[in-house]
Design a protein around this motif. Structure first.
Motif, PDB file in Angstrom:
ATOM      1  N   PRO A 165     -43.378  -3.269  -1.905  1.00  0.00           N
ATOM      2  CA  PRO A 165     -42.070  -2.735  -1.518  1.00  0.00           C
ATOM      3  C   PRO A 165     -41.904  -1.268  -1.910  1.00  0.00           C
ATOM      4  O   PRO A 165     -41.342  -0.482  -1.146  1.00  0.00           O
ATOM      5  N   VAL A 166     -42.377  -0.901  -3.104  1.00  0.00           N
ATOM      6  CA  VAL A 166     -42.256   0.468  -3.608  1.00  0.00           C
ATOM      7  C   VAL A 166     -43.482   0.775  -4.467  1.00  0.00           C
ATOM      8  O   VAL A 166     -44.225  -0.146  -4.845  1.00  0.00           O
ATOM      9  N   ALA A 167     -43.660   2.061  -4.774  1.00  0.00           N
ATOM     10  CA  ALA A 167     -44.771   2.464  -5.646  1.00  0.00           C
ATOM     11  C   ALA A 167     -44.368   3.703  -6.425  1.00  0.00           C
ATOM     12  O   ALA A 167     -43.486   4.460  -6.006  1.00  0.00           O
ATOM     13  N   THR A 168     -45.058   3.890  -7.542  1.00  0.00           N
ATOM     14  CA  THR A 168     -44.902   5.144  -8.269  1.00  0.00           C
ATOM     15  C   THR A 168     -45.966   6.122  -7.760  1.00  0.00           C
ATOM     16  O   THR A 168     -46.942   5.725  -7.124  1.00  0.00           O
ATOM     17  N   ALA A 169     -45.770   7.390  -8.076  1.00  0.00           N
ATOM     18  CA  ALA A 169     -46.708   8.418  -7.652  1.00  0.00           C
ATOM     19  C   ALA A 169     -46.492   9.627  -8.548  1.00  0.00           C
ATOM     20  O   ALA A 169     -45.594   9.614  -9.399  1.00  0.00           O
ATOM     21  N   THR A 170     -47.324  10.641  -8.382  1.00  0.00           N
ATOM     22  CA  THR A 170     -47.121  11.886  -9.130  1.00  0.00           C
ATOM     23  C   THR A 170     -47.338  13.053  -8.189  1.00  0.00           C
ATOM     24  O   THR A 170     -47.986  12.921  -7.153  1.00  0.00           O
ATOM     25  N   ASP A 171     -46.771  14.201  -8.577  1.00  0.00           N
ATOM     26  CA  ASP A 171     -46.746  15.372  -7.693  1.00  0.00           C
ATOM     27  C   ASP A 171     -46.937  16.625  -8.540  1.00  0.00           C
ATOM     28  O   ASP A 171     -46.092  16.951  -9.367  1.00  0.00           O
ATOM     29  N   THR A 172     -48.082  17.296  -8.327  1.00  0.00           N
ATOM     30  CA  THR A 172     -48.380  18.535  -9.050  1.00  0.00           C
ATOM     31  C   THR A 172     -48.254  19.743  -8.120  1.00  0.00           C
ATOM     32  O   THR A 172     -47.898  20.839  -8.550  1.00  0.00           O
ATOM     33  N   GLY A 173     -48.564  19.517  -6.820  1.00  0.00           N
ATOM     34  CA  GLY A 173     -48.429  20.590  -5.834  1.00  0.00           C
ATOM     35  C   GLY A 173     -47.978  20.063  -4.483  1.00  0.00           C
ATOM     36  O   GLY A 173     -48.025  20.768  -3.482  1.00  0.00           O
ATOM     37  N   GLY A 174     -47.578  18.802  -4.460  1.00  0.00           N
ATOM     38  CA  GLY A 174     -47.154  18.176  -3.200  1.00  0.00           C
ATOM     39  C   GLY A 174     -47.638  16.749  -3.075  1.00  0.00           C
ATOM     40  O   GLY A 174     -47.471  16.101  -2.042  1.00  0.00           O
ATOM     41  N   SER A 175     -48.230  16.233  -4.135  1.00  0.00           N
ATOM     42  CA  SER A 175     -48.940  14.947  -4.094  1.00  0.00           C
ATOM     43  C   SER A 175     -48.071  13.715  -3.889  1.00  0.00           C
ATOM     44  O   SER A 175     -48.601  12.625  -3.694  1.00  0.00           O
ATOM     45  N   ILE A 176     -46.743  13.863  -3.929  1.00  0.00           N
ATOM     46  CA  ILE A 176     -45.869  12.772  -3.493  1.00  0.00           C
ATOM     47  C   ILE A 176     -45.369  13.073  -2.074  1.00  0.00           C
ATOM     48  O   ILE A 176     -45.462  12.245  -1.175  1.00  0.00           O
ATOM     49  N   ARG A 177     -44.875  14.290  -1.870  1.00  0.00           N
ATOM     50  CA  ARG A 177     -44.196  14.620  -0.610  1.00  0.00           C
ATOM     51  C   ARG A 177     -45.155  14.676   0.571  1.00  0.00           C
ATOM     52  O   ARG A 177     -44.841  14.198   1.656  1.00  0.00           O
ATOM     53  N   GLN A 178     -46.340  15.273   0.379  1.00  0.00           N
ATOM     54  CA  GLN A 178     -47.274  15.416   1.506  1.00  0.00           C
ATOM     55  C   GLN A 178     -47.795  14.060   1.982  1.00  0.00           C
ATOM     56  O   GLN A 178     -47.740  13.771   3.179  1.00  0.00           O
ATOM     57  N   PRO A 179     -48.283  13.166   1.096  1.00  0.00           N
ATOM     58  CA  PRO A 179     -48.691  11.850   1.602  1.00  0.00           C
ATOM     59  C   PRO A 179     -47.519  11.025   2.140  1.00  0.00           C
ATOM     60  O   PRO A 179     -47.690  10.257   3.092  1.00  0.00           O
ATOM     61  N   ALA A 180     -46.321  11.185   1.568  1.00  0.00           N
ATOM     62  CA  ALA A 180     -45.151  10.488   2.110  1.00  0.00           C
ATOM     63  C   ALA A 180     -44.927  10.947   3.546  1.00  0.00           C
ATOM     64  O   ALA A 180     -44.668  10.141   4.442  1.00  0.00           O
ATOM     65  N   SER A 181     -45.046  12.241   3.764  1.00  0.00           N
ATOM     66  CA  SER A 181     -44.868  12.800   5.109  1.00  0.00           C
ATOM     67  C   SER A 181     -45.932  12.259   6.062  1.00  0.00           C
ATOM     68  O   SER A 181     -45.619  11.783   7.162  1.00  0.00           O
ATOM     69  N   LEU A 182     -47.186  12.298   5.640  1.00  0.00           N
ATOM     70  CA  LEU A 182     -48.291  11.893   6.514  1.00  0.00           C
ATOM     71  C   LEU A 182     -48.311  10.387   6.787  1.00  0.00           C
ATOM     72  O   LEU A 182     -48.879   9.943   7.782  1.00  0.00           O
ATOM     73  N   CYS A 183     -47.701   9.601   5.886  1.00  0.00           N
ATOM     74  CA  CYS A 183     -47.676   8.145   6.071  1.00  0.00           C
ATOM     75  C   CYS A 183     -46.315   7.640   6.555  1.00  0.00           C
ATOM     76  O   CYS A 183     -46.106   6.427   6.648  1.00  0.00           O
ATOM     77  N   GLY A 184     -45.367   8.540   6.805  1.00  0.00           N
ATOM     78  CA  GLY A 184     -44.092   8.115   7.372  1.00  0.00           C
ATOM     79  C   GLY A 184     -43.200   7.330   6.432  1.00  0.00           C
ATOM     80  O   GLY A 184     -42.525   6.386   6.846  1.00  0.00           O
ATOM     81  N   ILE A 185     -43.193   7.712   5.156  1.00  0.00           N
ATOM     82  CA  ILE A 185     -42.320   7.023   4.196  1.00  0.00           C
ATOM     83  C   ILE A 185     -41.473   8.047   3.442  1.00  0.00           C
ATOM     84  O   ILE A 185     -41.561   9.249   3.688  1.00  0.00           O
ATOM     85  N   THR A 186     -40.661   7.554   2.517  1.00  0.00           N
ATOM     86  CA  THR A 186     -39.790   8.400   1.708  1.00  0.00           C
ATOM     87  C   THR A 186     -40.436   8.617   0.345  1.00  0.00           C
ATOM     88  O   THR A 186     -40.802   7.643  -0.320  1.00  0.00           O
ATOM     89  N   GLY A 187     -40.608   9.873  -0.051  1.00  0.00           N
ATOM     90  CA  GLY A 187     -41.207  10.168  -1.359  1.00  0.00           C
ATOM     91  C   GLY A 187     -40.406  11.229  -2.077  1.00  0.00           C
ATOM     92  O   GLY A 187     -40.052  12.244  -1.477  1.00  0.00           O
ATOM     93  N   LEU A 188     -40.100  10.971  -3.326  1.00  0.00           N
ATOM     94  CA  LEU A 188     -39.297  11.921  -4.113  1.00  0.00           C
ATOM     95  C   LEU A 188     -40.054  12.405  -5.332  1.00  0.00           C
ATOM     96  O   LEU A 188     -40.490  11.603  -6.164  1.00  0.00           O
ATOM     97  N   LYS A 189     -40.194  13.727  -5.439  1.00  0.00           N
ATOM     98  CA  LYS A 189     -40.664  14.366  -6.668  1.00  0.00           C
ATOM     99  C   LYS A 189     -39.426  14.859  -7.406  1.00  0.00           C
ATOM    100  O   LYS A 189     -38.729  15.739  -6.923  1.00  0.00           O
ATOM    101  N   PRO A 190     -39.136  14.285  -8.559  1.00  0.00           N
ATOM    102  CA  PRO A 190     -37.950  14.720  -9.302  1.00  0.00           C
ATOM    103  C   PRO A 190     -38.151  16.099  -9.949  1.00  0.00           C
ATOM    104  O   PRO A 190     -39.241  16.656  -9.928  1.00  0.00           O
ATOM    105  N   THR A 191     -37.078  16.604 -10.528  1.00  0.00           N
ATOM    106  CA  THR A 191     -37.137  17.824 -11.326  1.00  0.00           C
ATOM    107  C   THR A 191     -38.185  17.658 -12.427  1.00  0.00           C
ATOM    108  O   THR A 191     -38.309  16.575 -13.018  1.00  0.00           O
ATOM    109  N   TYR A 192     -38.908  18.741 -12.722  1.00  0.00           N
ATOM    110  CA  TYR A 192     -39.851  18.708 -13.843  1.00  0.00           C
ATOM    111  C   TYR A 192     -39.105  18.238 -15.100  1.00  0.00           C
ATOM    112  O   TYR A 192     -38.042  18.768 -15.419  1.00  0.00           O
ATOM    113  N   GLY A 193     -39.644  17.240 -15.774  1.00  0.00           N
ATOM    114  CA  GLY A 193     -39.015  16.767 -17.019  1.00  0.00           C
ATOM    115  C   GLY A 193     -38.106  15.560 -16.840  1.00  0.00           C
ATOM    116  O   GLY A 193     -37.682  14.952 -17.818  1.00  0.00           O
TER     117      GLY A 193
END
Lengths: 485, 95
Positions: A165-193
């Motif tokens: 249903p959901v998954a965790t992920a991490t984003d250093t330069g786009g690693s949540i948003r770019q795969p979310a975009s390419l796979c057609g899902i919703t991905g959120l990288k929160p504020t640092y910290g």
């Protein structure tokens, strides 16, 4: 069952329509049936998951359940899990059983969630296509010839294919948003910290941030409620109160000020992607938002700046992998230097080695000012661009990625063309801002993501803006055909 | 900035990375292309700009100087490649 939202799953568990054990078996069965086609999991932990599910059913029966008790999720294999292998997509950690849980994992377990397994990823999160994984590439569920994006390609593909249903992920330069975009899902990288980095294997510590992947903004908000918050074991964890991200999803967008950075719509942006982003922005106009052009003049410098800062921090962070205390050790080392060099040479893949060497070079005597100091100064200018923009607008919108998913192998021999696929996401990490990608359409069979960038600690507004779009569009409800049943 | 094979060998040594001799020229080419990208940074004069080490202007937290960790040597050493009597074993360093 696999199309139900988290809210529906939680209600179903409480109404005893199904138990957590049944729900967990259902998703484990889907993984067994489908994951051979996309390779989104490195480790599936069925026994562990069923034990957690039994405990969740007990908690539900006792009235001890909290909002997501009994709901399955997948953890990116960068988060340490006590007793279950944490590989970080690398041969170096192929045999690594972490002695403790990451803060994120602890919070998910503490909330009664059930871990189905650990998802595939680019080695040490270094990549934009999931092709640098020691465990083989992930295939995009929308088109198996295409990459899922990276580095969180396994989490994105697993959510898109409805294997979790959901998954965790991490984003250093786009690693949540770019795969979310390419796979057609919703991905959120929160504020640092915002989300604890404790037990999240470090790549570039001033940029790394954990976040969430889901099929909708509403589900993302509910998972963020679980993982966000202060952790004293992470020295850069933010001591800010965490709002209820689910509470403000329906707020009106009337009067919302949206900024469109002209630099995000210039050369290099695919014309079909541009058309889809324009159409998405029009939806926001209909929802009452005001749209204005803005400028982020240093956008073009974000990728060069990042490829000094991230490798410099990576070369330092990855010096811990020495073949002595944990991880891969080469055979028959003749002396200590040979042990270090061959353990690292054999344990790391080519992209990780490239980045360690770039970072080592940039930090070496005589080059520090020209590279690292210069990059930190540019980071300030890039960050100031956003600060200035947020004096005029509430959120910034644009494409997440300049193109739809590219083909497997298309960019793997050209590191720089791969790096440039993160051109719209990288600056957000340099500034430490929150950013989100939501599905906004398709070019052929391949999804397009709309990126929404917010001001510091404004995740609630981002999720609200994303949710309202999802109330009037159905892109996020589309499922890749082979995985729809 | 173009890197030679000798540069790669030196950098790899500093990073304690064994590189297959057959791969050195490929790394020289890849790293040179990456450095070319990085050198676009020089298009902007950054004289007088404060370097930014961290995305948030936050003060480092301090804690009381107290022992908070328990000794878990045995657990940590379970995942070590080679240990003996509570020590990590490495090839002989001093003759």
């Amino acid at each position: 069952m696999h199309d139900k939202t988290l809210t529906e799953l939680a209600a179903g568990l409480r109404a005893k329509e199904f138990s957590s054990v049944e729900l967990t078996r259902y998703f484990l069965d889907r993984i067994a049936r489908y994951d051979g086609q996309i390779n989104s999991f490195i480790t599936v932990c069925a026994d562990y998951a069923l034990q957690q599910a039994q405990a969740a059913d007990q908690a539900l029966a006792n009235g001890d359940a909290v909002s997501l008790t009994g709901i399955p999720l997948a953890q990116k294999d960068i988060f340490c899990t006590d007793g279950i292998r944490t590989s970080c997509g690398s041969r170096m950690l192929d045999n690594f059983i972490a002695p403790y849980d990451a803060g994120v994992v602890e919070r998910c377990s503490g909330a009664g969630m059930v871990m189905l397994g650990k998802t595939n990823m680019d080695e040490f999160a270094m990549g934009s296509s999931n092709e640098t994984s020691y465990y083989g590439p992930v295939h995009n569920p929308w088109d198996r010839e295409a990459v899922p994006g990276g580095s969180s390609g396994g989490s994105a593909a697993a959510v898109a294919a409805r294997l979790t249903p959901v998954a965790t992920a991490t984003d250093t330069g786009g690693s949540i948003r770019q795969p979310a975009s390419l796979c057609g899902i919703t991905g959120l990288k929160p504020t640092y910290g915002r989300v604890s980095r404790f037990g999240m294997i470090a790549f570039a510590s001033s940029l790394d941030q954990g976040g969430v992947m889901a099929r909708s903004a509403e589900d993302a908000a509910l998972l963020l409620n679980v993982i966000a918050g202060f952790d004293e074991r992470d020295s850069t964890s933010a001591e800010q109160t965490v709002p209820d991200y689910g509470a403000t999803l329906d707020e009106t967008l009337a009067g919302l000020k949206i900024g469109l950075p002209e630099e995000y719509f210039s050369d290099g942006l695919d014309t079909e992607v541009a058309r889809i982003i324009d159409a998405a922005v029009d939806e926001y106009r209909k929802l009452g938002a005001e749209v204005k052009a803005i400028s982020l003049p240093n956008t073009g410098l974000a990728v060069p700046t990042y490829y000094v800062i991230a490798p410099a921090e990576c070369s330092s962070n990855l010096s811990r992998f020495d073949g002595v205390r944990f991880g891969y050790r080469c055979e028959n080392a003749v002396d200590l230097e040979d042990l270090y060099k061959r353990s690292r040479g054999e344990g790391f893949g080519a992209e990780v080695k490239r980045r360690i060497m770039i970072g080592t070079y940039a930090l070496s005597a005589g080059y520090y000012d020209a590279y690292y100091l210069k990059a930190q100064q540019l980071r300030h200018l890039i960050s100031d661009d956003f600060a200035k923009a947020f004096e005029e607008v509430d959120v910034i919108m644009g494409p997440t990625s300049p193109t739809v998913a590219f083909n497997l192998g298309e960019k793997s021999s050209d590191p720089v063309s791969m790096y440039l696929s993160d051109i719209y996401t990288i600056a957000v990490n340099l500034a430490g801002l929150p950013g989100l990608s939501i599905p906004a359409g398709f070019v052929g069979s391949r999804p397009v993501g709309l990126q929404i960038i917010g001001n510091y600690f404004n995740e609630a507004r981002l999720l609200n803006v994303a949710h309202r779009f999802q109330q009037v569009t159905d892109w996020h409800l589309r499922a890749p055909q082979p995985f729809a049943d | 900035m173009s890197l030679e094979k000798t540069d790669i060998e030196k950098i790899a040594h500093l990073a304690r990375l064994e590189i297959d001799p057959d791969d050195v020229s490929r790394y020289a080419r890849d790293l040179s292309v990456i450095l070319e990208l990085v050198e676009q940074m020089n298009q902007v004069d950054t004289g007088g700009v404060q370097p930014m080490a961290h995305p948030l202007q936050m003060a480092q937290r301090l804690r009381a100087d107290e022992v908070t960790e328990t000794n878990q040597r045995d657990k940590f050493q379970q995942i070590a490649p080679q240990v003996e009597a509570g020590l990590y074993l490495v090839p002989k360093v001093i003759e």
